[in-house]
Write a protein that holds these residues in place. Structure first.
Motif, PDB file in Angstrom:
ATOM      1  N   GLY A  93       1.129  -1.180  -0.019  1.00  0.00           N
ATOM      2  CA  GLY A  93       0.030  -0.059   0.055  1.00  0.00           C
ATOM      3  C   GLY A  93       0.794   1.217  -0.067  1.00  0.00           C
ATOM      4  N   TYR A  94       1.983   1.164   0.012  1.00  0.00           N
ATOM      5  CA  TYR A  94       3.024   2.404   0.210  1.00  0.00           C
ATOM      6  C   TYR A  94       2.952   3.244  -1.069  1.00  0.00           C
ATOM      7  N   TYR A  95       2.794   2.498  -2.265  1.00  0.00           N
ATOM      8  CA  TYR A  95       2.695   2.869  -3.581  1.00  0.00           C
ATOM      9  C   TYR A  95       1.698   4.166  -3.830  1.00  0.00           C
ATOM     10  N   GLU A  96       0.456   3.577  -3.123  1.00  0.00           N
ATOM     11  CA  GLU A  96      -0.691   4.480  -3.057  1.00  0.00           C
ATOM     12  C   GLU A  96      -0.423   5.556  -2.180  1.00  0.00           C
ATOM     13  N   ARG A  97      -0.252   5.354  -1.034  1.00  0.00           N
ATOM     14  CA  ARG A  97      -0.047   6.370   0.017  1.00  0.00           C
ATOM     15  C   ARG A  97       1.018   7.388  -0.453  1.00  0.00           C
ATOM     16  N   LYS A  98       2.383   6.963  -0.910  1.00  0.00           N
ATOM     17  CA  LYS A  98       3.214   8.157  -1.307  1.00  0.00           C
ATOM     18  C   LYS A  98       2.658   8.997  -2.414  1.00  0.00           C
ATOM     19  N   ARG A  99       1.798   8.450  -3.266  1.00  0.00           N
ATOM     20  CA  ARG A  99       1.182   9.242  -4.574  1.00  0.00           C
ATOM     21  C   ARG A  99       0.499  10.220  -3.858  1.00  0.00           C
ATOM     22  N   MET A 100      -0.503   9.762  -2.969  1.00  0.00           N
ATOM     23  CA  MET A 100      -1.137  10.686  -2.111  1.00  0.00           C
ATOM     24  C   MET A 100      -0.579  11.803  -1.548  1.00  0.00           C
ATOM     25  N   GLN A 101       0.412  11.439  -0.701  1.00  0.00           N
ATOM     26  CA  GLN A 101       1.401  12.347  -0.311  1.00  0.00           C
ATOM     27  C   GLN A 101       1.760  13.522  -1.163  1.00  0.00           C
ATOM     28  N   GLN A 102       2.146  13.089  -2.267  1.00  0.00           N
ATOM     29  CA  GLN A 102       2.752  13.846  -3.333  1.00  0.00           C
ATOM     30  C   GLN A 102       1.753  14.544  -3.825  1.00  0.00           C
ATOM     31  N   ALA A 103       0.658  14.307  -3.987  1.00  0.00           N
ATOM     32  CA  ALA A 103      -0.521  15.002  -4.514  1.00  0.00           C
ATOM     33  C   ALA A 103      -0.860  16.316  -3.608  1.00  0.00           C
ATOM     34  N   ARG A 104      -0.667  15.785  -2.391  1.00  0.00           N
ATOM     35  CA  ARG A 104      -1.087  16.847  -1.421  1.00  0.00           C
ATOM     36  C   ARG A 104       0.018  17.889  -1.554  1.00  0.00           C
ATOM     37  N   TYR A 105       1.269  17.491  -1.481  1.00  0.00           N
ATOM     38  CA  TYR A 105       2.440  18.237  -1.626  1.00  0.00           C
ATOM     39  C   TYR A 105       2.389  19.201  -2.716  1.00  0.00           C
ATOM     40  N   TRP A 106       2.027  18.681  -3.795  1.00  0.00           N
ATOM     41  CA  TRP A 106       2.002  19.697  -5.119  1.00  0.00           C
ATOM     42  C   TRP A 106       0.614  20.703  -4.955  1.00  0.00           C
ATOM     43  N   MET A 107      -0.413  20.162  -4.209  1.00  0.00           N
ATOM     44  CA  MET A 107      -1.339  21.326  -4.073  1.00  0.00           C
ATOM     45  C   MET A 107      -0.946  22.313  -3.291  1.00  0.00           C
ATOM     46  N   TYR A 108      -0.292  22.204  -2.209  1.00  0.00           N
ATOM     47  CA  TYR A 108       0.252  23.164  -1.306  1.00  0.00           C
ATOM     48  C   TYR A 108       1.308  24.048  -2.026  1.00  0.00           C
ATOM     49  N   GLU A 109       2.095  23.440  -2.882  1.00  0.00           N
ATOM     50  CA  GLU A 109       3.233  23.941  -3.793  1.00  0.00           C
ATOM     51  C   GLU A 109       2.825  24.948  -4.632  1.00  0.00           C
ATOM     52  N   THR A 110       1.689  24.537  -5.368  1.00  0.00           N
ATOM     53  CA  THR A 110       1.083  25.451  -6.440  1.00  0.00           C
ATOM     54  C   THR A 110       0.323  26.414  -5.662  1.00  0.00           C
ATOM     55  N   ILE A 111      -0.187  26.374  -4.426  1.00  0.00           N
ATOM     56  CA  ILE A 111      -0.907  27.453  -3.916  1.00  0.00           C
ATOM     57  C   ILE A 111       0.248  28.472  -3.602  1.00  0.00           C
ATOM     58  N   ASP A 112       1.088  28.117  -2.901  1.00  0.00           N
ATOM     59  CA  ASP A 112       2.373  28.978  -2.341  1.00  0.00           C
ATOM     60  C   ASP A 112       2.882  29.691  -3.599  1.00  0.00           C
ATOM     61  N   SER A 113       3.178  29.010  -4.803  1.00  0.00           N
ATOM     62  CA  SER A 113       3.811  29.811  -5.800  1.00  0.00           C
ATOM     63  C   SER A 113       2.953  30.766  -6.449  1.00  0.00           C
ATOM     64  N   ARG A 114       1.883  30.238  -6.357  1.00  0.00           N
ATOM     65  CA  ARG A 114       0.831  31.348  -7.247  1.00  0.00           C
ATOM     66  C   ARG A 114       0.590  32.577  -6.152  1.00  0.00           C
ATOM     67  N   LEU A 115       0.349  32.135  -4.899  1.00  0.00           N
ATOM     68  CA  LEU A 115       0.358  33.528  -3.998  1.00  0.00           C
ATOM     69  C   LEU A 115       1.420  34.331  -3.873  1.00  0.00           C
ATOM     70  N   ARG A 116       2.579  33.757  -4.007  1.00  0.00           N
ATOM     71  CA  ARG A 116       3.670  34.487  -4.226  1.00  0.00           C
ATOM     72  C   ARG A 116       3.854  35.182  -5.344  1.00  0.00           C
ATOM     73  N   SER A 117       3.439  34.804  -6.828  1.00  0.00           N
ATOM     74  CA  SER A 117       3.680  35.371  -7.790  1.00  0.00           C
ATOM     75  C   SER A 117       2.587  36.607  -7.984  1.00  0.00           C
ATOM     76  N   HIS A 118       1.441  36.296  -7.465  1.00  0.00           N
ATOM     77  CA  HIS A 118       0.331  37.346  -7.478  1.00  0.00           C
ATOM     78  C   HIS A 118       0.815  38.718  -6.647  1.00  0.00           C
ATOM     79  N   PHE A 119       1.299  38.131  -5.393  1.00  0.00           N
ATOM     80  CA  PHE A 119       1.973  39.453  -4.406  1.00  0.00           C
ATOM     81  C   PHE A 119       3.136  39.904  -5.433  1.00  0.00           C
ATOM     82  N   TYR A 120       4.262  39.267  -5.666  1.00  0.00           N
ATOM     83  CA  TYR A 120       5.416  40.021  -6.068  1.00  0.00           C
ATOM     84  C   TYR A 120       5.180  40.525  -7.469  1.00  0.00           C
ATOM     85  N   ASP A 121       4.328  40.155  -8.533  1.00  0.00           N
ATOM     86  CA  ASP A 121       4.045  40.543  -9.744  1.00  0.00           C
ATOM     87  C   ASP A 121       3.405  41.863  -9.634  1.00  0.00           C
TER      88      ASP A 121
END
Ligand code: GDP
Length: 362
Positions: free
Chosen positions: A297-325
C-alpha cells in the motif's frame, strides 16, 4: 560610396560598398509559421490517442510563461488527469559525468524490450539547454531516441527550481494520459533538485562512481537517504574492483539509516551503462520494489502524499507570484527596502504596511 579604407595607405585592402538587404531572407518563411493553437478538446483527444504532436504542443503550453497559456494548460491537465496515474515514475540522479545519459539510453531500451512506452523528462533549473537543443538530448540518448516508444523532452528552460519542477510534474500527467507507462525524471545531482524529483517519483535511483577512494565524500546525507537504489556505474575493465569497494562502503553507510517507511531496504548494485553489463539486475531491483510497495500500500500512500504536497506547492507559488508580480507592490517593496536598509523603519513595520496595503486591495 567609396570607403575611407580604400585610401592608398591600406594597400591590399579593398572594401566594396554593400548590397541592399532583400526585404526577407526567406520569402517563404511565412508558410512555416506555427499553426494556431488547437482547442482544449482537440488537445485532450489527441493526447489520449497517443498523438505525439499534440502531446508536444500541450507540454509547450505547460512550459509557457504566458498567463493565458497557463489557464489553457491547466484545463488540459485537468481533463487528462482521469487518464493518468498508471505508471512507474522513476527519478534518476547523479553528478555530471556519472553516466546518466548513457545509462538512461540503455535502461530505457531495457524497459521497452517487452513493449510499453517511456517518457524521459528532466529537471535542471540551471539548464542552458532550451527548445532548440532537443537535438542535444537526442544525441545524448542516441539509440533510445530512435525507439518508437520513447518520448524524450529536455528540462523546461531555466527558471526557479519550484517553477521548473512544477512544469515537469504537470508534464508527467500529460505523458501518462498519452499512454506512457514508464516515466524517467532525470536531474543533475548537485543541488536541491533531487528533493523536487523525489516529490514526484515512486522510485529514486542514485548513480554513483567509484575510484576516488573516498566515495562517500561529498554526497549529501539527504540524497542518500532519499535513494531507493544506489547504483555504481562504470563497473568495467580496471574499474570493477574499485566499484565493488564503493558498493561495500555504500552498503555499510546505508545501514546507519533508519528503516524506510516503504518497508523497502535500499540496495546497492554495480553496473556498466556503456558496456551494458548488470542492467537486468538493476531492473530486477526496481521490479521487486514496485511489487513490494504495490502489495503493502505504500505506492498509493506516497502518491497521495505527493498530490497533497503539489497542491500546497502550487498554492504557495501562485500566491507569491500574485503578490510579487503586482507593480504597486513591487514599487512599495523597493521603497520600503530603502527605509529598512537605512534604519529608518523596522523590517516588521515595513512588512506589515506592505501586506496591509495588499490585503486592503482584495
Ligand atoms: P552524464 O553527464 O551523467 O549524462 O554522463 P554521460 O552519460 O554523458 O557519461 C559521461 C562519460 O562517461 C562519457 O564519456 C561516457 O562515455 C562515459 N561513461 C558512461 N557510462 C560508462 C560506463 O559504464 N563505463 C565507462 N567506462 N564509461 C562510461
Amino acid at each position: 560610396m567609396d570607403h575611407p579604407e580604400n585610401d592608398e595607405k591600406y594597400i591590399g585592402l579593398t572594401v566594396n560598398s554593400g548590397v541592399a538587404q532583400p526585404p526577407s531572407v526567406n520569402p517563404y518563411l511565412k508558410r512555416h509559421r506555427r499553426k494556431p493553437l488547437p482547442t482544449v478538446g482537440e488537445m485532450v483527444e489527441g493526447i489520449v490517442k497517443g498523438d505525439i504532436t499534440m502531446l508536444s504542443r500541450a507540454v509547450t503550453l505547460v512550459e509557457s510563461i504566458q498567463p493565458e497559456h497557463y489557464a489553457l494548460a491547466q484545463e488540459v491537465i485537468e481533463k487528462c488527469m482521469p487518464h493518468s496515474g498508471d505508471s512507474r515514475r522513476i527519478g534518476i540522479t547523479g553528478v555530471p559525468g556519472a553516466g546518466k545519459s548513457t545509462s538512461i539510453d540503455i535502461f530505457g531500451r531495457h524497459v521497452l524490450r517487452d513493449g510499453g512506452k517511456l517518457a524521459v523528462l528532466a529537471i535542471d533549473p540551471s539548464s542552458e539547454r532550451t527548445r532548440g537543443s532537443i537535438l542535444g538530448d537526442k544525441t545524448r540518448m542516441e539509440k533510445l531516441s530512435q525507439h518508437p516508444g520513447a518520448f524524450i523532452r529536455p528540462s523546461p528552460s531555466a527558471g526557479s527550481l519550484g517553477g521548473v519542477a512544477r512544469k515537469t510534474r504537470e508534464t508527467i500527467v500529460l505523458c501518462e494520459a498519452a499512454g506512457y507507462n514508464n516515466i524517467f525524471v532525470e536531474t543533475v545531482g548537485v543541488g536541491q533538485s533531487e528533493t523536487a524529483v523525489h516529490s514526484m517519483v515512486d522510485f529514486f535511483l542514485l548513480i554513483q562512481l567509484a575510484g576516488t577512494g573516498d566515495e562517500l565524500q561529498g554526497i549529501k546525507r539527504g540524497i542518500m537517504e532519499m535513494a531507493d537504489g544506489i547504483v555504481i556505474n562504470k563497473a568495467d575493465g580496471d574499474n570493477i574492483g574499485p566499484a565493488q569497494l564503493a558498493q561495500a562502503q555504500f552498503k555499510s553507510a546505508l545501514h546507519l539509516f533508519p528503516p524506510a517507511e516503504s518497508g523497502w531496504s535500499p540496495e546497492v548494485l554495480t553496473y556498466s551503462g556503456y558496456y551494458e553489463l548488470g542492467i537486468a539486475e538493476v531492473w530486477d531491483m526496481i521490479d521487486r520494489y514496485f511489487a513490494l510497495v504495490k502489495e503493502n500500500g505504500y505506492y498509493e500512500r506516497k502518491r497521495m502524499q505527493q498530490a497533497r504536497y503539489w497542491m500546497y506547492e502550487t498554492i504557495d507559488s501562485r500566491l507569491r507570484s500574485h503578490f510579487y508580480d503586482n507593480p504597486e507592490i513591487a514599487a512599495m517593496l523597493e521603497d520600503r527596502e530603502r527605509l529598512v536598509l537605512s534604519n529608518r523603519q523596522s523590517s516588521f513595520t515595513a512588512a506589515r504596511d506592505i501586506l496591509d496595503y495588499y490585503f486592503s486591495k482584495k
